[in-house]
Write a protein that holds these residues in place. Structure first.
Motif, mmCIF file in Angstrom:
data_model
loop_
_atom_site.group_PDB
_atom_site.id
_atom_site.type_symbol
_atom_site.label_atom_id
_atom_site.label_comp_id
_atom_site.label_asym_id
_atom_site.label_seq_id
_atom_site.Cartn_x
_atom_site.Cartn_y
_atom_site.Cartn_z
ATOM 1 N N LYS A 21 83.056 14.859 153.185
ATOM 2 C CA LYS A 21 82.807 14.624 151.760
ATOM 3 C C LYS A 21 81.465 15.234 151.346
ATOM 4 O O LYS A 21 81.326 15.788 150.259
ATOM 5 C CB LYS A 21 82.776 13.123 151.464
ATOM 6 N N LEU A 22 80.495 15.093 152.232
ATOM 7 C CA LEU A 22 79.174 15.647 151.949
ATOM 8 C C LEU A 22 79.251 17.174 151.845
ATOM 9 O O LEU A 22 78.708 17.774 150.913
ATOM 10 C CB LEU A 22 78.204 15.220 153.058
ATOM 11 N N LEU A 23 79.961 17.778 152.785
ATOM 12 C CA LEU A 23 80.123 19.233 152.755
ATOM 13 C C LEU A 23 80.834 19.684 151.488
ATOM 14 O O LEU A 23 80.508 20.723 150.906
ATOM 15 C CB LEU A 23 80.938 19.689 153.965
ATOM 16 N N ALA A 24 81.805 18.882 151.061
ATOM 17 C CA ALA A 24 82.601 19.234 149.876
ATOM 18 C C ALA A 24 81.904 18.842 148.577
ATOM 19 O O ALA A 24 82.495 18.955 147.504
ATOM 20 C CB ALA A 24 83.965 18.561 149.962
ATOM 21 N N ARG A 25 80.654 18.369 148.676
ATOM 22 C CA ARG A 25 79.849 17.986 147.504
ATOM 23 C C ARG A 25 80.438 16.808 146.748
ATOM 24 O O ARG A 25 80.160 16.624 145.570
ATOM 25 C CB ARG A 25 79.688 19.169 146.536
ATOM 26 N N ARG A 26 81.255 16.050 147.403
ATOM 27 C CA ARG A 26 81.803 14.858 146.734
ATOM 28 C C ARG A 26 80.801 13.708 146.755
ATOM 29 O O ARG A 26 80.950 12.736 146.017
ATOM 30 C CB ARG A 26 83.120 14.445 147.402
ATOM 31 N N VAL A 27 79.832 13.787 147.643
ATOM 32 C CA VAL A 27 78.738 12.813 147.684
ATOM 33 C C VAL A 27 77.430 13.563 147.889
ATOM 34 O O VAL A 27 77.427 14.738 148.284
ATOM 35 C CB VAL A 27 78.919 11.777 148.823
ATOM 36 N N ASP A 28 76.318 12.876 147.636
ATOM 37 C CA ASP A 28 74.997 13.496 147.831
ATOM 38 C C ASP A 28 74.471 13.259 149.235
ATOM 39 O O ASP A 28 73.679 14.047 149.755
ATOM 40 C CB ASP A 28 73.997 12.901 146.831
ATOM 41 N N LEU A 29 74.873 12.153 149.842
ATOM 42 C CA LEU A 29 74.355 11.759 151.151
ATOM 43 C C LEU A 29 75.463 11.072 151.935
ATOM 44 O O LEU A 29 76.429 10.566 151.345
ATOM 45 C CB LEU A 29 73.180 10.789 151.002
ATOM 46 N N ALA A 30 75.311 11.039 153.247
ATOM 47 C CA ALA A 30 76.266 10.298 154.075
ATOM 48 C C ALA A 30 75.483 9.505 155.101
ATOM 49 O O ALA A 30 74.619 10.050 155.803
ATOM 50 C CB ALA A 30 77.229 11.255 154.779
ATOM 51 N N LEU A 31 75.762 8.210 155.167
ATOM 52 C CA LEU A 31 75.105 7.345 156.144
ATOM 53 C C LEU A 31 75.959 7.315 157.403
ATOM 54 O O LEU A 31 77.080 6.786 157.391
ATOM 55 C CB LEU A 31 74.956 5.935 155.560
ATOM 56 N N VAL A 32 75.432 7.916 158.479
ATOM 57 C CA VAL A 32 76.244 8.162 159.673
ATOM 58 C C VAL A 32 75.471 7.745 160.922
ATOM 59 O O VAL A 32 74.263 7.992 161.027
ATOM 60 C CB VAL A 32 76.626 9.666 159.752
ATOM 61 N N HIS A 33 76.170 7.141 161.866
ATOM 62 C CA HIS A 33 75.587 6.752 163.148
ATOM 63 C C HIS A 33 74.915 7.971 163.789
ATOM 64 O O HIS A 33 75.484 9.076 163.810
ATOM 65 C CB HIS A 33 76.699 6.208 164.042
ATOM 66 N N ALA A 34 73.729 7.767 164.354
ATOM 67 C CA ALA A 34 72.929 8.894 164.850
ATOM 68 C C ALA A 34 73.670 9.706 165.906
ATOM 69 O O ALA A 34 73.722 10.948 165.833
ATOM 70 C CB ALA A 34 71.607 8.370 165.413
#
Lengths: 263, 570
Positions: free
Chosen positions: A173-186
């Protein structure tokens, strides 16, 4: 990648049939029915079978205790639902909850599988530096459906949370610009960026967020309190062996991504 | 709001203790701020930044004010002189009673009276700052006029209370300086005595432990006050509180007492659509506090909260407690005759930990512990769990630019990493995650009765301050002590006092609505007949037929696990 229906059926064949219900010889206890989410490289599909660092680790430790395990990969929300329904013996990679409320339902080993934390990922072309929740003002953030994020994060009205089924979906979604940020496990984020070759397009803010510990939680209603205790002791011993360090290296997981903050 | 034993109001005009031509002030002061979470070099560099940033203001002076607690005394007596020595800006850091601080900031906000260049003001006022447009928005300031004076190593994300200082629109209004929570306090040594455990079990039919509900708290209070009565040769009591009709009586109630009883709606941080003050919200707009307007200030749960408070104060607290104010009552548990206190501010930890008190062992370990406060019969999961607040640096827009810049420098100095851990260890009102996680804090933790475990736990965010719903905190808070006081003095029944309070709240909201503008200003909704207000979402719960369900307790060790093992989102 979202779990396909076929995969669900193939790997969840025993779902809904409690292990205790099937007659088993006393000497060979039925394999434990465990669930995890797609959480690469810790749990992922490999040729139709649930594999990954955590899956291997759990199988190895349980084998040392004379127990087998059938591991299903389910969307996180569904795994928790199945746990509540009583169809599972346990869940891999689960926290105790913000208020340790899951201890009522799950027996937790003393030893966690690993410490955990997340990062906010952003598109390199749109740099972002986290400096407190207020810096999310006006942004949209991909989060995992079914996760219990801290209430101040969830209640803030000044940014939007966009639920995803998996961390991979969040990053897509982040790559597709559908969101500004993604909270992801390190650990998952680092793995996915490497595996998919996204290092030039995506980056992580270095601030560790939502630190905690992830466990194998064993269902109390299935009488696994003692098993949880024995599992914890065996896991601690296993993690002290060279085999554990080799396992981390094989999956390319940096130990610093698994550190737990002191209690 | 935070209150502490009253000391004489004092002002500390900082004077450089080093003479002209003496050694470098940074070399003089840096060792006095050990331990620090910074390396010695990084600490000197951070202090050096202040000297450079303040150079244009050298020789000028500012006035700031905060309430009277150990943390601010340290700032006034140590940090202000250090700042002056390093930067050449003279600081007059006044300490005043909290009520006076609030009165002055409101006067300066609304009338422009230039009392101070900066205030340490509780984040309880976030709804006030957000609506009056008189307070500097720090998130804009740091990118704009205050940019050159903003410490590059301030590390805002390290502040655990930043969300409390952020308005619903995402603007940051205040910089945290000291933080505290309201918790349950009890004598673990007494609760652990097998003889007392046996007696309690026989009399009440369940185990003596940390109470999970008000029924258990009441039973334990009765047990120690009327059943045990004497321990180790002295009269003891199962409850402590205060009841004097003065402003501190208001804080006793607005600091989440009603929501701990179960008044209000589930929802973070203060309950939606009805919050812990009983104010009904429609979006961001307060529309009334009385039940007839959909609020909860005079609801059955609120009446229950006030009745229990009065009943326990009269039946279980030491004689005379009802005549004490907050400042007089605060030190009493430390004197060794109190078994438990349901409403205890962690800001008292420093005073409670002093050597020689009968509540501490000879080696300094406490005989007491803190735990989450129990909840009342109306409380449901998802409601506000308890109260926590942060005193935070607050600058006003009409303060002249140069003075704002100097005050901002001093505010940051008081919370920068170069000094923060030392200040935290002195005042025990932690604001930085890095301090809480430090080795020095780990070493201190066994002496603080569970406080460090609370602050290290992700569950701490469930304790919340008065939120953005309250549109004019100074104005509305003033009503509470006067009306509650009518009940404590026996002039009105609890229901009468709350009915009058709710009426006054409605009238005040209407008045405030005339002085505020925009979509979030109060606007009263019509009074509704009972059948209609009862149909509103979040309407006041009807009176419970049984307000004393069976008591429930939990072993402290198990409860502590909630704080220790609360974990991440997954």
């Amino acid at each position: 990648m979202p779990l396909s229906r076929r995969q669900t059926l193939a790997c969840g064949a025993t779902l809904g049939f409690p292990a205790a219900a099937a007659p088993q010889p006393a000497a060979t206890p039925a394999p434990l029915q465990l669930a995890a989410e797609v959480f690469p490289p810790f749990s992922q599909w490999v040729q139709g079978r649930a594999e990954g660092l955590d899956c291997e680790l759990v199988r190895a430790v349980l084998a040392g205790l004379g127990r087998g395990a059938e591991i299903q990969l389910l969307p996180w929300k569904r795994a928790l639902l199945e746990l509540e329904r009583g169809t599972l013996d346990g869940v891999i990679g689960i926290s105790r909850g913000n208020l340790n409320e899951r201890e009522e339902m799950l027996a937790f080993p003393e030893e966690p599988l690993a410490g955990s934390h997340s990062h906010l990922y952003f598109r390199v072309e749109q740099p972002f530096a986290f400096d407190g929740l207020f810096t999310l003002k006006g942004r949209s953030v991909a989060v995992l459906a079914g996760y219990q994020y801290p209430p101040d994060f969830m209640a803030a009205a000044y940014f939007r949370r966009e639920p995803s089924a998996t961390h991979e979906q969040s990053l897509r979604k982040l790559l597709a610009r559908r969101v500004d940020l993604a909270l992801v496990h390190a650990g998952v984020g680092e793995h996915l960026l490497q595996r998919e070759g996204w290092q030039r397009e995506l980056a992580a803010d270095p601030t560790p967020l939502a630190p905690g510990r992830l466990y194998v939680g064993f269902a109390r209603q299935r009488g696994h309190a003692l098993l949880a205790q024995r599992f914890g002791e065996a896991l601690r011993r296993y993690k002290a062996q060279p085999a554990y360090r080799a396992l981390l290296a094989r999956y390319g997981v940096r130990p610093e991504n698994l550190l737990a903050a002191p209690l | 709001m935070q209150r502490r034993p009253a000391l004489a109001a004092c002002a500390a005009l900082s004077l450089a203790p080093w003479a002209q031509g003496a050694r470098d002030p940074i070399a003089h002061w840096a060792p006095q701020f050990q331990p620090s979470t910074l390396s010695a070099r990084a600490q000197r560099e951070e202090l050096g930044w202040f000297r450079a940033a303040a150079a244009p203001f050298r020789g000028q002076s500012i006035r700031v004010v905060s309430e009277i607690i150990d943390t601010h005394e340290y700032e006034a007596k140590v940090l202000a002189p250090a700042f002056s020595a390093i930067t050449g800006i003279q600081v007059q850091h006044d300490l005043l009673p909290e009520g006076e601080v609030v009165r002055r900031i409101r006067e300066q906000m609304l009338k422009g009276t230039p009392h101070y260049d900066a205030y340490v003001n509780d984040s309880d006022l976030i709804g006030t700052h957000w609506r009056y447009d008189a307070t500097l928005v720090l998130s804009d300031w740091m990118r704009g006029e205050g940019r050159a004076q903003t410490l590059p190593t301030l590390d805002l994300k390290d502040f655990i209370g930043l969300a409390f200082c952020t308005a619903p629109d995402g603007d940051l209004y205040q910089l945290p300086d000291q933080q505290f929570a309201n918790l349950y306090w009890f004598r673990k040594d007494w609760f652990s005595r097998p003889d007392l455990q046996r007696r309690f079990q026989v009399r009440y039919g369940y185990r003596l432990g940390v109470p999970l509900n008000w029924s258990a708290y009441e039973d334990i209070a009765e047990f120690f006050t009327h059943e045990v009565q004497r321990l180790d040769g002295r009269r003891i009591y199962g409850h402590m509180d205060y009841g004097k009709r003065d402003p501190s009586l208001g804080w006793r109630f607005t600091d989440a007492w009603l929501s701990m009883a179960g008044q209000g709606s589930p929802g973070y941080p203060n309950g939606l659509p009805v919050d812990e003050w009983g104010i009904r919200m429609e979006g961001c707009r307060p529309v009334g506090a009385s039940v007839a307007r959909g609020g909860g200030t005079n609801s059955p749960a609120a009446r229950y909260a006030l009745e229990r408070y009065l009943d326990w104060l009269r039946r279980f607290a030491p004689p005379g407690a009802a005549e004490l104010d907050f400042n007089q009552a605060g030190p009493v548990p430390g004197q060794g005759a109190i078994a438990q206190q349901i409403f205890w501010y962690s800001a008292f930890t420093a005073a409670m930990s002093k050597p020689g008190l009968p509540v501490n062992h000879a080696d300094g370990r406490p005989k007491w512990r803190v735990a989450p406060s129990p909840h009342g019969a109306y409380w449901q999961s998802g409601m506000q769990r308890g109260y926590q607040d942060v005193g935070a640096w607050t600058l006003l827009k009409r303060t002249p630019l140069a003075r704002r810049r100097m005050a901002w420098l001093y505010a940051q100095f008081c919370v920068c990493k170069a000094v923060s851990l030392k200040k935290s260890l002195t005042g025990l009102t932690f604001v930085r995650e890095s301090d809480i996680r430090s080795e020095a804090m780990s070493r201190l933790a066994p002496r603080l009765g569970g406080l460090v475990e609370f602050y290290r736990s992700p569950s701490r965010v469930y304790w919340t301050p008065t939120g953005p719903n309250v549109p004019d905190y100074p104005e509305l808070a003033e009503l509470w002590w006067q009306h509650i006081g009518a009940a404590t003095e026996g002039r009105q029944s609890p229901q009468q006092a709350l009915d009058a309070l709710a009426e006054a709240m409605d009238a005040s909201l209407a008045q405030v609505g005339r002085s505020q503008f925009g979509p979030c200003a109060p606007q009263l909704r019509e009074r509704l007949p009972e059948a209609e207000w009862r149909a509103l979402p979040g309407a006041a719960q009807p009176r419970l037929p049984n307000e004393k369900p069976p008591g429930r307790t939990i072993a402290y060790e198990r409860l502590l696990r909630m704080w220790q093992f609360g974990s991440d989102a997954k």
